[in-house]
Scaffold this motif. Structure first.
Motif, short mmCIF file in Angstrom:
data_model
loop_
_atom_site.label_atom_id
_atom_site.label_comp_id
_atom_site.label_asym_id
_atom_site.label_seq_id
_atom_site.Cartn_x
_atom_site.Cartn_y
_atom_site.Cartn_z
N VAL A 161 0.84 -1.20 0.00
CA VAL A 161 0.00 0.00 0.00
C VAL A 161 0.87 1.25 0.00
CG1 VAL A 161 -1.73 1.30 1.28
CG2 VAL A 161 -1.87 -1.19 1.20
N ARG A 162 0.51 2.20 -0.85
CA ARG A 162 1.14 3.53 -0.84
C ARG A 162 0.17 4.47 -0.16
NH1 ARG A 162 4.20 5.97 -5.32
NH2 ARG A 162 2.28 7.14 -5.66
N ASP A 163 0.48 4.88 1.05
CA ASP A 163 -0.35 5.85 1.73
C ASP A 163 0.18 7.25 1.39
OD1 ASP A 163 -2.39 6.88 3.23
OD2 ASP A 163 -1.91 5.76 5.06
N LEU A 164 -0.40 8.27 2.01
CA LEU A 164 -0.12 9.64 1.61
C LEU A 164 1.36 9.99 1.74
CD1 LEU A 164 -1.38 12.19 0.52
CD2 LEU A 164 -1.91 12.88 2.87
N SER A 165 2.04 9.48 2.76
CA SER A 165 3.46 9.81 2.93
C SER A 165 4.29 9.28 1.77
CB SER A 165 3.98 9.25 4.26
OG SER A 165 3.78 7.85 4.32
N GLU A 166 4.01 8.04 1.34
CA GLU A 166 4.73 7.49 0.19
C GLU A 166 4.37 8.23 -1.11
OE1 GLU A 166 4.60 4.40 3.32
OE2 GLU A 166 3.03 5.61 2.35
N ILE A 167 3.12 8.65 -1.22
CA ILE A 167 2.70 9.39 -2.40
C ILE A 167 3.42 10.74 -2.46
CG2 ILE A 167 0.72 10.58 -3.45
CD1 ILE A 167 -0.99 8.23 -2.30
N ARG A 168 3.52 11.40 -1.30
CA ARG A 168 4.23 12.69 -1.28
C ARG A 168 5.71 12.50 -1.61
NH1 ARG A 168 1.32 16.90 -0.02
NH2 ARG A 168 -0.47 16.82 1.40
N SER A 169 6.29 11.42 -1.13
CA SER A 169 7.71 11.16 -1.42
C SER A 169 7.94 10.94 -2.91
CB SER A 169 8.20 9.95 -0.64
OG SER A 169 8.16 10.19 0.75
N MET A 184 -4.42 7.52 5.74
CA MET A 184 -4.11 8.95 5.64
C MET A 184 -4.66 9.54 4.35
SD MET A 184 -0.16 8.85 7.01
CE MET A 184 0.11 10.58 6.59
N LEU A 185 -4.52 8.81 3.26
CA LEU A 185 -5.05 9.29 1.98
C LEU A 185 -6.57 9.38 2.05
CD1 LEU A 185 -4.75 10.06 -1.00
CD2 LEU A 185 -4.73 7.60 -1.56
N ARG A 186 -7.20 8.37 2.61
CA ARG A 186 -8.65 8.38 2.71
C ARG A 186 -9.12 9.56 3.58
NH1 ARG A 186 -12.41 3.71 5.54
NH2 ARG A 186 -14.43 4.61 4.99
N ALA A 187 -8.44 9.83 4.68
CA ALA A 187 -8.83 10.95 5.54
C ALA A 187 -8.69 12.28 4.81
CB ALA A 187 -7.98 10.94 6.82
N SER A 188 -7.64 12.42 4.00
CA SER A 188 -7.45 13.65 3.23
C SER A 188 -8.55 13.82 2.19
CB SER A 188 -6.08 13.63 2.53
OG SER A 188 -5.04 13.74 3.46
N ILE A 189 -8.92 12.72 1.56
CA ILE A 189 -10.00 12.77 0.57
C ILE A 189 -11.30 13.21 1.22
CG2 ILE A 189 -11.48 11.34 -0.90
CD1 ILE A 189 -8.98 9.67 -1.56
N ASP A 190 -11.61 12.64 2.39
CA ASP A 190 -12.87 12.98 3.06
C ASP A 190 -12.89 14.44 3.51
OD1 ASP A 190 -13.84 10.46 2.62
OD2 ASP A 190 -13.37 9.70 4.63
#
Length: 473
Positions: free
Chosen positions: A36-44, A257-263
């Motif tokens: 899984v790539r969560d928001l931290s990995e996506i930002r990186s 984290m990604l899901r929380a940001s989307i919501d």
């Protein structure tokens, strides 16, 4: 031991009418979840990979102008993420188009970080996927026909009727439920024609307006949006198809984290009032296919059939491809002329005909011969790879017939560079065409494709020995 009464019930249940069922979203077998790539990995990585429904309604972009319903929201989400980014961690969206029924499987396999379908899409058991808060609530399905034809208000009126649905349509399950009700009243089931995979929801709506299909079911917001482009469509809102649904975005279940940001983003997002300005301007004159087998057109095609079949066979080509191209180019009129040089049934130019050794294209036989030989030459020289299936090969050949083979090959190279499938015109390389030159070649190929599909549905009645069927007037 099974009781006779139970056995009788089981046997009776097998006799109930059933309808065709499309493949459920995602893979049929269990698929191991990738990391899984969560928001931290996506930002990186600085890239958010967004899996979108390849429908132009959901994810189209024409020469830098967004016309897909998800594009404005996705770009706003990109800005939202970057507004909360540290220096050097700004994110760019990478749009990955997929068939609707492949989106959730691709997400689980790790091919993207977010799914934005732009339509109703239900989670299935076995997917390690979670939905966002609803993007849209109380979204009804609506029966769509054409103005002037019968209006439907009750489920019983649909008994024995055929609905045309694109792959992955949310209406598939709804129709199954309706058929259970019809079975209780001993009525024939509603039939489903799952359309060719080259057709998206907007293509089906256009073919309903053109009289090629009679009825379909789509989400009401999609019907109303395309009703502005296709004014002959009729919406039977009194017909209750199913309970209204909710539209979502989807992420991997562990990407909290990604899901929380989307919501958080969705809770404050407001759709721009001018969202459909470009959509209306670009599409208004493009979606205009006609029914190609009205009585007069069928009679013209019957007269032309021997010539079309002769030259198609000489080039190892399906004659209905030539027929569809001729209908698009000249409405099956051998005397058609264009001020810019294209001539006759196939609307071929003298220079193109001379390239394949044909002169006097004023003559019907020579005109069709030139068109068939020119198509075959393009196919042989540029699109002969075994990696292309025949439908895609013809689509590329048609695009090249319209704008030139070298230009189409350049688009394939750009598609490969962008991570799109260079061997698929529909929904893949056509996206490059939409961005670089606009909707012209895309609309051209789509129209010919729809006419071919219309002819192909009635192939038996159009070929010698086939049983004749009544034509629509």
């Amino acid at each position: 031991m099974i009781r006779p009464s139970i056995l009788l019930l089981l046997c009776a249940s097998l006799l109930l009418p059933m309808t065709a069922v499309a493949r459920l979203p995602g893979p049929l077998q269990a698929v191991p979840a990738a990391k899984v790539r969560d928001l931290s990995e996506i930002r990186s990585s600085r890239v958010l990979r967004v899996l979108v429904n390849q429908s132009r309604n959901s994810s189209g972009e024409v020469q830098g102008q967004a016309i897909g319903v998800e594009y404005h929201r996705l770009r706003a989400f990109e800005q939202y993420l970057n507004g909360h980014a540290r220096d050097g961690q700004e994110i760019t969206l990478k749009i990955i188009p997929k068939a609707k029924d492949q989106l959730l499987g691709a997400l689980q396999r790790g091919e993207g970080d977010l799914v934005a379908p732009g339509e109703l899409l239900e989670l299935q058991a076995g997917h390690a996927v979670a939905s966002s808060e609803p993007i849209a609530s109380n979204v009804p399905l609506v029966l769509v026909g054409i103005k002037g034809e019968r209006r439907y208000t009750k489920v019983e009126q649909l008994s024995g009727k055929t609905l045309a649905l694109p792959t992955g349509s949310a209406a598939g399950e709804a129709v199954s439920q309706l058929n259970q009700k019809l079975a209780l009243h001993k009525l024939a089931p509603i039939k489903i024609e799952w359309v060719d995979p080259t057709l998206a929801v907007e293509d089906v709506l256009e073919m309903v307006q053109g009289g090629i299909f009679h009825l379909t079911i789509v989400e009401q917001p999609i019907a109303e949006r395309w009703g502005k482009i296709l004014p002959k469509l009729r919406f039977d809102r009194q017909m209750i198809i199913s309970e209204p649904g909710e539209e979502y975005w989807f992420v991997r279940r562990d990407a909290s984290m990604l899901r929380a940001s989307i919501d958080r983003f969705l809770s404050g997002y407001k759709k721009p009032s001018n969202e459909d300005v470009a959509f209306l301007r670009i599409y208004r004159r493009l979606y205009q296919v006609h029914y190609p087998l009205a009585k007069a057109d069928r009679q013209r095609l019957e007269k032309l059939r021997p010539t079309l079949q002769k030259h198609a066979a000489a080039q190892n080509m399906d004659w209905l491809n030539l027929a569809a191209l001729a209908f698009k180019e000249s409405a099956l009129q051998p005397s058609a002329r264009s001020g810019s040089g294209p001539t006759g049934l196939m609307q071929i130019t003298p220079s193109a005909a001379q390239r394949v050794g044909v002169n006097n294209i004023q003559n019907l036989d020579a005109n069709v011969q030139a068109g068939a030989k020119y198509l075959a030459m393009i196919r042989r020289k540029f699109f002969n790879s075994p990696k292309l299936n025949e439908r895609e090969r013809m689509a590329f050949t048609l695009a090249a017939y319209n704008i030139g083979p070298e230009r189409v090959q350049g688009m394939r190279a750009e598609a490969r560079r962008r991570g799109l499938n260079p061997n698929q015109w529909f929904f893949q390389v056509e996206r490059i065409a939409m961005e670089q030159v606009g909707m012209g070649p895309v609309s051209y190929v789509n129209s010919v494709n729809k006419y071919f599909l219309a002819f192909d549905r009635e192939r038996e009645s159009l070929e010698p020995g086939g049983q004749k069927v009544a034509s629509r007037k």
